[in-house]
Write an enzyme that holds these catalytic residues in place. Structure first.
Site, short mmCIF file in Angstrom:
data_model
loop_
_atom_site.label_atom_id
_atom_site.label_comp_id
_atom_site.label_asym_id
_atom_site.label_seq_id
_atom_site.Cartn_x
_atom_site.Cartn_y
_atom_site.Cartn_z
N LYS A 47 0.83 -1.22 0.00
CA LYS A 47 0.00 0.00 0.00
C LYS A 47 0.86 1.27 0.00
CE LYS A 47 -3.40 2.27 3.02
NZ LYS A 47 -4.07 2.20 4.34
N THR B 109 -5.44 -3.51 9.11
CA THR B 109 -4.42 -4.13 8.25
C THR B 109 -4.05 -5.53 8.72
OG1 THR B 109 -3.49 -2.09 7.39
CG2 THR B 109 -1.98 -3.96 7.56
N THR C 251 5.47 -12.70 14.53
CA THR C 251 6.44 -12.18 15.48
C THR C 251 6.47 -12.98 16.78
OG1 THR C 251 6.83 -10.24 16.89
CG2 THR C 251 4.58 -10.59 16.22
N TYR D 118 -0.41 -4.06 18.97
CA TYR D 118 0.30 -4.66 17.83
C TYR D 118 0.33 -6.18 17.98
CZ TYR D 118 4.30 -6.58 15.27
OH TYR D 118 5.10 -7.38 14.49
N LEU E 44 14.34 1.02 17.18
CA LEU E 44 15.47 1.37 18.04
C LEU E 44 16.81 1.57 17.29
CD1 LEU E 44 16.40 1.65 21.10
CD2 LEU E 44 17.17 -0.69 20.85
N ASP F 80 8.62 5.03 30.47
CA ASP F 80 8.60 3.70 29.86
C ASP F 80 7.43 3.57 28.88
OD1 ASP F 80 9.49 1.18 29.37
OD2 ASP F 80 9.17 0.40 31.40
N HIS G 209 5.21 -2.42 28.45
CA HIS G 209 6.49 -2.81 27.84
C HIS G 209 6.90 -4.23 28.24
CE1 HIS G 209 10.72 -0.99 26.80
NE2 HIS G 209 10.42 -2.05 26.07
P1 NAD Z 1 7.50 -2.50 7.99
O1 NAD Z 1 6.59 -1.64 8.81
O2 NAD Z 1 8.89 -2.05 7.71
O3 NAD Z 1 6.82 -2.80 6.57
C1 NAD Z 1 5.45 -3.09 6.45
C2 NAD Z 1 5.06 -2.96 4.98
O4 NAD Z 1 3.67 -3.29 4.86
C3 NAD Z 1 5.23 -1.53 4.44
O5 NAD Z 1 5.87 -1.55 3.19
C4 NAD Z 1 3.80 -1.02 4.32
O6 NAD Z 1 3.62 -0.07 3.28
C5 NAD Z 1 3.03 -2.31 4.03
N1 NAD Z 1 1.62 -2.20 4.44
C6 NAD Z 1 1.12 -1.74 5.62
N2 NAD Z 1 -0.22 -1.76 5.59
C7 NAD Z 1 -0.60 -2.27 4.38
C8 NAD Z 1 -1.84 -2.54 3.77
N3 NAD Z 1 -3.01 -2.27 4.39
N4 NAD Z 1 -1.86 -3.07 2.52
C9 NAD Z 1 -0.69 -3.34 1.86
N5 NAD Z 1 0.53 -3.06 2.38
C10 NAD Z 1 0.58 -2.55 3.63
O7 NAD Z 1 7.49 -3.91 8.71
P2 NAD Z 1 8.66 -4.97 8.91
O8 NAD Z 1 9.42 -4.63 10.12
O9 NAD Z 1 9.35 -5.18 7.63
O10 NAD Z 1 7.78 -6.27 9.25
C11 NAD Z 1 7.28 -7.09 8.20
C12 NAD Z 1 6.48 -8.24 8.81
O11 NAD Z 1 7.33 -8.99 9.66
C13 NAD Z 1 5.30 -7.79 9.67
O12 NAD Z 1 4.25 -8.69 9.45
C14 NAD Z 1 5.83 -7.88 11.09
O13 NAD Z 1 4.78 -8.13 11.99
C15 NAD Z 1 6.77 -9.06 10.97
N6 NAD Z 1 7.91 -9.08 11.90
C16 NAD Z 1 8.72 -8.00 12.05
C17 NAD Z 1 9.83 -8.07 12.88
C18 NAD Z 1 10.80 -6.91 13.04
O14 NAD Z 1 11.70 -6.98 13.86
N7 NAD Z 1 10.68 -5.84 12.28
C19 NAD Z 1 10.09 -9.25 13.59
C20 NAD Z 1 9.21 -10.33 13.44
C21 NAD Z 1 8.15 -10.25 12.58
O1 DAU Z 2 10.15 -8.93 18.53
C1 DAU Z 2 9.77 -8.69 17.20
C2 DAU Z 2 9.24 -7.27 17.08
O2 DAU Z 2 10.36 -6.41 17.15
C3 DAU Z 2 8.47 -7.05 15.78
O3 DAU Z 2 7.33 -7.86 15.77
C4 DAU Z 2 8.07 -5.57 15.65
O4 DAU Z 2 7.45 -5.36 14.40
C5 DAU Z 2 9.34 -4.73 15.74
O5 DAU Z 2 8.98 -3.36 15.70
C6 DAU Z 2 10.10 -5.03 17.03
O6 DAU Z 2 9.35 -4.57 18.17
P1 DAU Z 2 10.05 -3.84 19.42
O7 DAU Z 2 9.04 -3.06 20.13
O8 DAU Z 2 10.86 -4.81 20.20
O9 DAU Z 2 11.09 -2.88 18.60
P2 DAU Z 2 11.52 -1.37 18.83
O10 DAU Z 2 12.66 -1.12 17.91
O11 DAU Z 2 10.35 -0.44 18.78
O12 DAU Z 2 12.07 -1.37 20.32
C7 DAU Z 2 13.13 -2.22 20.73
C8 DAU Z 2 13.34 -2.01 22.23
O13 DAU Z 2 13.87 -0.70 22.43
C9 DAU Z 2 12.06 -2.06 23.05
O14 DAU Z 2 12.33 -2.65 24.30
C10 DAU Z 2 11.67 -0.60 23.24
C11 DAU Z 2 13.02 0.11 23.28
N1 DAU Z 2 13.03 1.48 22.72
C12 DAU Z 2 12.54 1.67 21.47
C13 DAU Z 2 12.54 2.93 20.90
C14 DAU Z 2 11.96 3.17 19.51
C15 DAU Z 2 13.59 2.53 23.45
O15 DAU Z 2 14.07 2.34 24.58
N2 DAU Z 2 13.59 3.77 22.89
C16 DAU Z 2 13.08 4.04 21.65
O16 DAU Z 2 13.09 5.20 21.20
#
Ligand code: NAD
Ligand code: DAU
Length: 352
Positions: free
Chosen positions: A37, A103, A133, A158, A198, A288, A292
């Site tokens: 999207k 979504t 996740t 989430y 982060l 916090d 969390h």
């Molecule tokens: P991201 O937020 O970087 O990317 C999400 C993508 O989905 C974007 O390109 C966005 O435009 C698209 N999107 C959002 N809503 C949409 C919709 N309604 N229709 C079509 N496209 C849409 O996410 P990410 O970090 O790359 O995570 C990807 C997947 O992996 C997610 O399902 C997330 O839950 C999972 N995941 C992420 C992590 C992590 O650490 N980032 C870890 C484990 C699992």
């Molecule tokens: O565990 C998998 C998940 O990891 C994925 O499913 C999520 O999509 C992905 O966003 C990530 O989630 P977290 O919440 O763990 O990631 P984030 O980078 O937001 O934060 C990592 C840790 O750092 C968390 O304990 C919160 C802390 N944090 C985060 C931010 C953005 C801070 O202390 N300060 C910050 O500004």
């Protein structure tokens, strides 16, 4: 190798862009359709290098639009779906939970319905692969790890939305015999990650001498995996995973936030030629995050034993590599933080 048409959703995002790149380059006989999207998190500049590949195609669409999904599936007759599109940031889910239901839950159900419809007469060799996740399992104390049989206990909007979507995928497998499977992965890091998460946020703040907002005492623990290792795991599971199964993916790599942040500060001081200890002074403890989760840790023994996947990169090496990438790609970061990246689709695609 059989010619396949694969749908990858969310391919313009962080993990999705790595998965699309791996599949387009590794499988020239597959036709890869990247559906996204392009929300704030989608950035087509992440896939610049694939634009002219004959087996790659981008479709801008919203998975919440059930009719559009059904039409696309009927038209394209996908052989497989790797579903990554999601709202992915916990803090945004706290300020706007409803978007996550649309979504992550309704969007996923729309894709399941569309797959069910086109595969209803013959689902042989088809696969709906849902990317999830470790946050669905809740929070750990100081002991133990999440396995595939750990009960679901999501705490944030989430993780509640991802838990719901996981249940729907399994329910469609059990009820309608939809060939589906799920993997649950720990925190990813690497190139092309949106700088609200982060690691890229803090790299960018350190570079710009801005405060580093550490939530609470920084004692929360996350289990970090290099994004390209996650993409490799997705490839292995897509091709060798058993329908109906769940696979946990993780790097056995736990860090308290504060230790990780201090390590990043030390590496950045060295790379930026700053006196040791300079960047640590930017650490600012803030309120916090609500609800969390204290600790995540993934046990990926099943994936390692049954499918032979192992992470390829040690964390310290991966973190250096990641920091080097963000420092070398300042323009990418500036385009994201300024919002300029959002016009990339209009500029590069609509004129074609
Ligand atoms: P991201 O937020 O970087 O990317 C999400 C993508 O989905 C974007 O390109 C966005 O435009 C698209 N999107 C959002 N809503 C949409 C919709 N309604 N229709 C079509 N496209 C849409 O996410 P990410 O970090 O790359 O995570 C990807 C997947 O992996 C997610 O399902 C997330 O839950 C999972 N995941 C992420 C992590 C992590 O650490 N980032 C870890 C484990 C699992
Ligand atoms: O565990 C998998 C998940 O990891 C994925 O499913 C999520 O999509 C992905 O966003 C990530 O989630 P977290 O919440 O763990 O990631 P984030 O980078 O937001 O934060 C990592 C840790 O750092 C968390 O304990 C919160 C802390 N944090 C985060 C931010 C953005 C801070 O202390 N300060 C910050 O500004």
């Amino acid at each position: 190798m059989m010619k396949k048409t694969l749908l990858i959703t969310g391919g313009a995002g962080f993990i999705g862009s790595h998965v699309v790149r791996l599949f387009v380059n590794k499988y020239p006989d597959y036709h890869i359709v990247n559906l996204d999207k392009l929300t704030y998190a989608g950035n087509l500049a992440n896939l610049k290098d694939l634009e002219d590949k004959p087996n790659y195609e981008f479709v801008k669409a919203d998975i919440v639009d059930s009719e559009a999904m059904l039409n696309l599936f009927r038209e394209r007759q996908f052989d497989g779906v790797i579903h990554l599109a999601a709202e992915s940031h916990v803090d945004r889910s706290i300020s706007n939970p409803t978007e996550f239901v649309f979504t992550n839950v309704i969007g996923t159900v729309n894709l399941l319905n569309a797959a069910r419809e086109i595969w209803k007469d013959n689902s042989e060799g088809k696969l709906f692969y849902h990317i999830s996740t470790d946050e669905v399992y809740g929070s750990l104390g100081s002991e133990g790890m999440f396995t595939e049989t750990t009960g679901y206990d999501p705490h944030s909007p989430y993780s509640a939305s991802k838990a719901s979507s996981d249940h729907f995928v399994r329910a469609y497998h059990d009820t309608f015999e939809l060939p589906a499977l799920v993997s649950n992965c720990s925190n990813n890091y690497g190139s092309f990650q949106f700088p609200e998460k982060l690691i890229p946020l803090f790299i960018n703040n350190i570079r710009n001498n801005k405060a580093l907002p550490v939530y609470g005492k920084g004692e929360n623990i996350r289990d970090w995996l290099w994004v390209e290792d996650h993409a490799r795991a997705i490839d292995v599971i897509f091709h060798q995973g058993k329908v109906g199964e769940t696979y946990n993916i993780g790097g056995h790599n736990e860090w308290t936030n504060i230790d990780l942040i201090k390590l990043m500060c030390a590496i950045m001081d060295r790379k930026l030629g700053r006196e040791s200890g300079t960047s640590e002074k930017l650490i600012t403890y803030v309120k916090d995050r609500a609800g969390h989760d204290l600790r995540y840790a993934i046990d990926s023994t099943k994936l390692q034993n049954e499918l032979g996947w192992v992470p390829s990169l040690q964390f310290e090496e991966g973190l250096e590599k990641t920091i080097d990438w963000y420092l070398a790609n300042e323009e990418w970061m500036n385009n994201v933080t300024s919002g300029d990246y959002q016009s990339y689709y209009e500029e590069q695609y609509q004129k074609r």
